[in-house]
Enzyme design. Structure first.
Site, PDB file in Angstrom:
ATOM      1  N   ARG A  98      19.759 -55.530  -2.839  1.00  0.00           N
ATOM      2  CA  ARG A  98      21.125 -55.091  -2.530  1.00  0.00           C
ATOM      3  C   ARG A  98      22.172 -56.016  -3.148  1.00  0.00           C
ATOM      4  NH1 ARG A  98      19.811 -53.236   3.695  1.00  0.00           N
ATOM      5  NH2 ARG A  98      19.240 -51.095   3.182  1.00  0.00           N
TER       6      ARG A  98
ATOM      7  N   LYS B 136       8.517 -42.878  12.305  1.00  0.00           N
ATOM      8  CA  LYS B 136       8.851 -41.886  13.319  1.00  0.00           C
ATOM      9  C   LYS B 136       9.261 -40.532  12.733  1.00  0.00           C
ATOM     10  CE  LYS B 136      10.345 -45.251  16.803  1.00  0.00           C
ATOM     11  NZ  LYS B 136      11.461 -45.688  17.666  1.00  0.00           N
TER      12      LYS B 136
ATOM     13  N   GLY C  83      15.828 -48.291   1.534  1.00  0.00           N
ATOM     14  CA  GLY C  83      15.099 -48.827   2.681  1.00  0.00           C
ATOM     15  C   GLY C  83      13.767 -49.450   2.321  1.00  0.00           C
TER      16      GLY C  83
ATOM     17  N   GLY D 115      19.343 -44.650   4.947  1.00  0.00           N
ATOM     18  CA  GLY D 115      19.978 -43.747   5.895  1.00  0.00           C
ATOM     19  C   GLY D 115      21.042 -42.892   5.257  1.00  0.00           C
TER      20      GLY D 115
END
Length: 405
Positions: A39, A207, A360, A384
């Site tokens: 990043r 998830k 991510g 996200g």
């Protein structure tokens, strides 16, 4: 993208001006050691362009979730040091966000100077649901660059958040999209427009609930939806298979049954998995069929047959979007699935496919496994934000830039 860009700001001239730049410098740390500088590196083109044009920079960023309180564990000190190394110039770190030290340092900036203020999430107003509180904080941030200042949004990883340093500050200062935000939106627009076919999406991670919206948004639009990682076990349970002690979201089983009924023609699940006695790098492990996971054993990666099956789909793709690892890639024994899928995407890219790694953990895996960022068409800095864009959601940090300067 109908917004003003860095090019517009540079054409207007920045010499002698102070520019407020929101970056995404939320890097992973092991103590005070940065373990993935992706990043920071991605922020450099915009920062260097402004500095080369004579601007002084006040940079805002966050690190972790300090909960609106000052917490030395989440200080940007390691980031300031590394950013200075990457820029080849000294980066000051203010001891506060908009307090006396930040104001004094900002007042003293001259052309080519760089000031990083402390973690914006040390101030509870940054993430407040109260618009007036966020607006007040945004004005204090804007005051650091003065009346002749401008705002450059260069942190794509946070544009899906309506937070003061991302959204509200664009109401106070003339606002521009940095190169990073501009390029990310352009790339993702390719995936939602008329992507080359076959279009394959690979989803992993832990998830199902985290990826439910993007599954529902993309499944009707893609040719294949490949699912691995911890989330695959809830799908396997929905098929009636035992999953041992693997990660399982029992409350999502019925949802997965519905998804398999509606989109079973495009969803591909693992056919074998690597199971272990427990969650540890040195845990004894073996490979078993996906429908025969023993009681008490935990799935930590997809198996070699799954990699081969996924590869058959991926290597012929013309467009690939990948978000989420296939297993616990941080442990070498359980990294083969993620590596194998990534290598299949690389092969597709070499054959002319347009490949996007959706930020991510996927982006971290590419770097951790030494796969070479240049082997993919694009590696996003915002997991996200990428997912929400593909879901069709409005990104507050982008809509904020569409206001008239």
């Amino acid at each position: 993208m109908a917004v003003s860009t860095l090019k517009d700001l540079l054409e207007a001239g920045v010499e002698g001006r102070k520019i407020l730049v929101r970056c995404d410098l939320n890097v992973p740390l092991d103590g005070t050691t940065i373990t993935d500088t992706g990043r920071i590196t991605a922020s450099l083109p915009t920062l260097n362009a402004l500095l080369d044009a004579g601007a002084a920079l006040v940079i805002t960023a966050h690190l972790g979730r300090p909960g609106g309180e000052v917490n030395p564990e989440f200080s940007l000190a390691p980031v300031a040091e590394k950013l200075g190394e990457e820029l080849g110039r000294y980066v000051q770190l203010a001891g506060d966000v908009v307090g006396p030290d930040a104001r004094e340092r900002a007042n003293g900036l001259t052309d080519g100077d760089v000031l990083l203020v402390e973690n914006v999430r040390f101030d509870p107003r940054e993430t407040s649901k109260n618009e007036a509180e966020r607006a007040e904080f945004a004005k204090e941030l804007a005051s650091l660059v003065g009346e002749d200042g401008a705002f450059v949004s260069n942190g794509f990883g946070v544009v899906h958040r309506a937070q003061a340093s991302v959204y509200d500050v664009a109401e106070v200062l003339p606002a521009y999209a940095g190169e990073l935000v501009k390029s990310e939106i352009e790339v993702l627009a390719n995936l939602t427009g008329d992507p080359g076919r076959p279009y394959v999406v690979v989803l992993g991670g832990s998830k199902v609930s985290d990826k439910l919206a993007v599954i529902e948004a993309l499944a009707p639009k893609v040719d294949s939806l490949v699912i691995g990682g911890g989330m695959c076990f809830t799908f396997l349970a929905a098929q009636g298979h035992g999953v041992g002690s693997s990660l399982l979201q029992e409350e999502m089983i019925d949802t997965c049954k519905r998804l398999l009924t509606e989109f079973g023609d495009v969803i591909t699940l693992p056919v074998d998995v690597v199971v272990a006695d427990g969650f540890a790098a040195d845990a004894p492990h073996t490979t078993v069929p996906a429908d025969a996971i023993p009681e008490g054993r935990m799935g930590l990666d997809i198996g070699p047959e799954s990699v081969a099956t996924f590869a058959d789909t991926l290597t012929s793709a013309k467009t690939v979007f990948w978000n989420g690892p296939m297993g616990v890639f941080e442990f070498e024994a359980f990294s083969a699935g993620t590596r194998g899928v990534a290598e299949s995407i690389i092969e597709a890219t070499k054959n002319g496919a347009f490949s996007v790694v959706g930020g991510g953990d996927s982006a971290a895996a590419v770097r951790t496994l030494g796969l070479g960022e240049e082997n993919f068409s694009h590696i996003s800095t915002g997991g996200g934000a990428s997912l929400e864009y593909l879901e069709g959601k409005e990104l507050p940090g982008v809509t904020a830039l569409e206001r008239d300067n």
